[in-house]
Write an enzyme that holds these catalytic residues in place. Structure first.
Site, PDB file in Angstrom:
ATOM      1  N   HIS A 199      -1.078   3.091   5.331  1.00 25.68           N
ATOM      2  CA  HIS A 199      -1.708   2.193   4.151  1.00 25.68           C
ATOM      3  C   HIS A 199      -1.937   3.482   3.282  1.00 25.68           C
ATOM      4  CE1 HIS A 199      -2.418  -1.435   6.714  1.00 25.68           C
ATOM      5  NE2 HIS A 199      -1.602  -1.850   5.789  1.00 25.68           N
ATOM      6  N   CYS A 244     -11.073  -1.273   6.824  1.00 21.67           N
ATOM      7  CA  CYS A 244     -10.043  -2.263   7.177  1.00 21.67           C
ATOM      8  C   CYS A 244     -10.740  -3.257   8.122  1.00 21.67           C
ATOM      9  CB  CYS A 244      -8.745  -1.841   7.984  1.00 21.67           C
ATOM     10  SG  CYS A 244      -9.183  -0.852   9.404  1.00 21.67           S
TER      11      CYS A 244
HETATM   12  C1  CIR Z   1      -1.545  -2.841  11.782  1.00 20.21           C
HETATM   13  O1  CIR Z   1      -0.669  -1.942  12.129  1.00 20.21           O
HETATM   14  O2  CIR Z   1      -1.384  -3.561  11.082  1.00 20.21           O
HETATM   15  C2  CIR Z   1      -3.025  -2.724  12.637  1.00 20.21           C
HETATM   16  N1  CIR Z   1      -2.816  -2.295  13.956  1.00 20.21           N
HETATM   17  C3  CIR Z   1      -3.656  -1.819  11.857  1.00 20.21           C
HETATM   18  C4  CIR Z   1      -4.402  -2.317  10.458  1.00 20.21           C
HETATM   19  C5  CIR Z   1      -5.038  -1.282   9.548  1.00 20.21           C
HETATM   20  N2  CIR Z   1      -5.378  -1.812   8.549  1.00 20.21           N
HETATM   21  C6  CIR Z   1      -5.954  -1.102   7.493  1.00 20.21           C
HETATM   22  O3  CIR Z   1      -6.223   0.175   7.693  1.00 20.21           O
HETATM   23  N3  CIR Z   1      -6.026  -1.578   6.259  1.00 20.21           N
END
Ligand code: CIR
Length: 279
Positions: free
Chosen positions: A181, A269
């Site tokens: 991201h 997140c």
């Molecule tokens: C994913 O791959 O969607 C989750 N394991 C990690 C998401 C992390 N989200 C973020 O940094 N906004």
């Protein structure tokens, strides 16, 4: 006073906190489910669930010191990644865009989050053909930078524009390569300062927006910080990030997020911050 009706003023530290930190800020968080070991991980790592739950509790405790109110959405074992609540909704200017996460296994996360939003927000939805993750949206003042990543597509960017341009936001697209991201490599602790991991993006992206502090590559993960007023949450082991925050009058609290990071998560997140009725 003996009868318990004391009118003694509150102790100084608490008064300071109420005046300077997080006035009118609400944080949305969502716990780590028992299925977290199955969370998506680019490196195929299986994080330790109990460890991640401990880390998450410490994160929420630290965040509670910074905000007025915390809304906790119950974790749902059907969605191993549901603690990464940032990806499910973008809130700005009194509006909330419910996302359609780029990873199919995460799409069902949004329902419970939408139901938990404060009533004053105007709720908008991402169309069925579009994908956008909140981790790709970085706010700097009245600008929303949106990463075109493996999780956010052109239709997702259009959905963001449609949701926030009418509220006066300038929506700008930025290409994100080699990271999950946009906010994996940059965050904006204040409207005047961006932390940017070296080599992550061309710093000129922020030329007319904010001062850019380049964080050395070895501390790239630390460029993702959560800030409320003059207090910051920072992943432990990033001394240069702490130094930059201090230089800008921000007071960092270190957190261990080892297991959260194993599932490609970082600090932002784990929450969504809502800054008052127009925030
Ligand atoms: C994913 O791959 O969607 C989750 N394991 C990690 C998401 C992390 N989200 C973020 O940094 N906004």
């Amino acid at each position: 006073m003996p009868d318990g009706t004391s009118t003694t003023p509150l102790p100084a530290p608490r008064q300071v906190r109420e005046e300077s930190v997080g006035k009118g800020v609400t944080a949305l968080v969502r716990g780590v489910p028992q299925t977290f070991s199955a969370a998506l991980s680019a490196a195929g790592v299986r994080p330790d669930v109990a460890g991640a739950q401990r880390e998450h509790r410490a994160y929420v405790l630290a965040l509670e010191q910074l905000v007025d109110r915390t809304i906790a959405v119950a974790p749902d074992p059907r969605f191993p990644d549901c603690c990464f609540i940032e990806d499910t909704v973008v809130v700005a200017g009194g509006r909330a865009l419910i996302t359609r996460p780029g990873a199919p296994s995460r799409r069902g996360e949004v329902e419970a989050v939408a139901a938990a939003l404060p009533a004053h927000l105007r709720v908008l939805h991402t169309p069925e053909h579009a994908c956008i993750d909140g981790g790709d949206v970085l706010r700097v003042g009245k600008t929303l930078l949106v990463g075109r990543s493996g999780r956010t597509d052109a239709a997702g960017v259009r959905a963001l524009r449609r949701a926030f341009e009418p509220a006066g936001f300038d929506v700008r697209e930025v290409r994100v390569d080699g990271a999950l991201h946009l906010k994996c490599g940059c965050t904006a602790p204040t409207n005047e300062l961006v932390l940017l991991a070296a080599g992550f993006l061309d710093p000129r992206v922020f030329d007319d927006l904010a001062e850019v502090a380049i964080i050395p590559e070895r501390e790239a993960y630390g460029a993702n910080v959560v800030v409320v007023a003059d207090k910051a949450l920072v992943a432990q082991g990033h001394p240069r990030v702490e130094e930059v925050l201090n230089e800008h009058g921000l007071d960092p609290t270190r957190l261990n997020v080892r297991e959260i990071a194993a599932a490609d998560g970082s600090l932002t997140c784990l929450s969504v911050l809502i800054h008052g009725p127009e925030g």
